[in-house]
Write a protein that holds these residues in place. Structure first.
Motif, short mmCIF file in Angstrom:
data_model
loop_
_atom_site.label_atom_id
_atom_site.label_comp_id
_atom_site.label_asym_id
_atom_site.label_seq_id
_atom_site.Cartn_x
_atom_site.Cartn_y
_atom_site.Cartn_z
N SER A 3 0.83 -1.20 0.00
CA SER A 3 0.00 0.00 0.00
C SER A 3 0.87 1.26 0.00
O SER A 3 0.64 2.19 -0.78
N LEU A 32 0.88 4.02 -2.99
CA LEU A 32 0.48 5.38 -2.67
C LEU A 32 1.62 6.38 -2.86
O LEU A 32 1.38 7.54 -3.20
N ALA A 33 2.86 5.94 -2.65
CA ALA A 33 4.00 6.83 -2.85
C ALA A 33 4.10 7.29 -4.30
O ALA A 33 4.50 8.42 -4.57
N SER A 41 1.53 7.88 -6.26
CA SER A 41 0.51 8.90 -6.48
C SER A 41 0.81 10.21 -5.76
O SER A 41 0.55 11.29 -6.29
N TYR A 42 1.36 10.13 -4.55
CA TYR A 42 1.53 11.33 -3.74
C TYR A 42 2.94 11.88 -3.72
O TYR A 42 3.16 12.99 -3.26
N GLY A 43 3.91 11.14 -4.22
CA GLY A 43 5.28 11.62 -4.23
C GLY A 43 5.85 11.72 -5.63
O GLY A 43 6.31 12.77 -6.06
N PRO A 99 3.45 14.01 -8.51
CA PRO A 99 3.57 15.48 -8.43
C PRO A 99 4.92 16.00 -8.89
O PRO A 99 5.00 17.03 -9.56
N SER A 153 5.11 15.63 -12.75
CA SER A 153 4.22 16.51 -13.52
C SER A 153 4.89 17.82 -13.93
O SER A 153 4.37 18.54 -14.78
N SER A 183 -2.88 8.90 -11.49
CA SER A 183 -2.54 9.09 -10.08
C SER A 183 -3.74 8.90 -9.17
O SER A 183 -3.64 8.28 -8.10
N ILE A 184 -4.89 9.40 -9.58
CA ILE A 184 -6.12 9.25 -8.79
C ILE A 184 -6.52 7.78 -8.72
O ILE A 184 -6.81 7.25 -7.63
N ASN A 229 -4.61 5.22 -9.20
CA ASN A 229 -3.58 4.50 -8.47
C ASN A 229 -3.72 4.67 -6.96
O ASN A 229 -3.49 3.73 -6.20
N ALA A 230 -4.14 5.85 -6.53
CA ALA A 230 -4.37 6.06 -5.09
C ALA A 230 -5.51 5.16 -4.61
O ALA A 230 -5.42 4.58 -3.52
#
Length: 178
Positions: free
Chosen positions: A23, A27-28, A30-32, A35, A38, A150-151, A153-154
């Motif tokens: 997990s 999540l890394a 998507s959130y690391g 961004p 991008s 990313s969404i 994947n989260a």
């Protein structure tokens, strides 16, 4: 009330740790990773996404399998004991964790395919050239696809997280029938 066998305790640790690690890794991205990525030009963006995607597909299935089979072992081992309620939670943990596979195949298939197509397009270019996406439809630009990926994947990363939470609760929670 009999105590749990050492093999059960080991399986608890393996199931919880691997589903939590899976997990966190998902999540890394998507959130690391996304961004930061991008900010890159589109050609570099899709190539780097492909590199990360390939690495993720090399590790994630093994973690999902190990975690799922640990939870299945726990569920089967405890089903006809005084810990049968724990067995039900472990079965749910296994289901939540292995759900990452159909989620990926069903929910992420389209965006993965579009991003892979962008990767192929980028390979036709020199490293210094930029992809021309001026004719791309709304929602089909590389950065938009990566945002949608990313969404999704989260959401995918939440499945093994739920598995880990269920595994923890079954292992240390008060959901036992005495």
């Amino acid at each position: 009330m009999e105590s749990l066998a050492p093999s059960v305790r080991v399986a608890q640790a393996i199931g919880i740790i691997t589903s939590a690690f899976l997990s966190g890794g998902v999540l890394a991205f998507s959130y690391g990773f996304v961004p930061a990525l991008s900010q890159a030009p589109n050609t570099l963006l899709v190539r780097e996404w492909q590199t990360a995607y390939t690495r993720g597909t090399a590790v994630s299935p093994a973690l999902a399998i190990v975690s799922t089979f640990s939870y299945i072992y726990l569920s089967y081992s405890l089903l006809f004991t005084a810990y049968h309620r724990m067995a039900q939670l472990y079965a749910l943990a296994a289901l939540a964790t292995c759900s990452i596979v159909p989620y990926t195949l069903i929910c992420m298939r389209s965006v993965n395919g579009k991003l892979k197509h962008k990767v192929q397009d980028s390979k036709k270019l020199d490293r210094s050239e930029e992809m021309n996406e001026s004719k791309a439809r709304k929602g089909e630009h590389s950065d938009e696809l990566l945002g949608w990926w990313s969404i999704l994947n989260a959401g995918r990363g939440m499945l093994p997280f739920v598995g880990a939470c269920l595994g923890i609760y079954a292992s240390v929670g008060q959901y036992r029938q005495y």
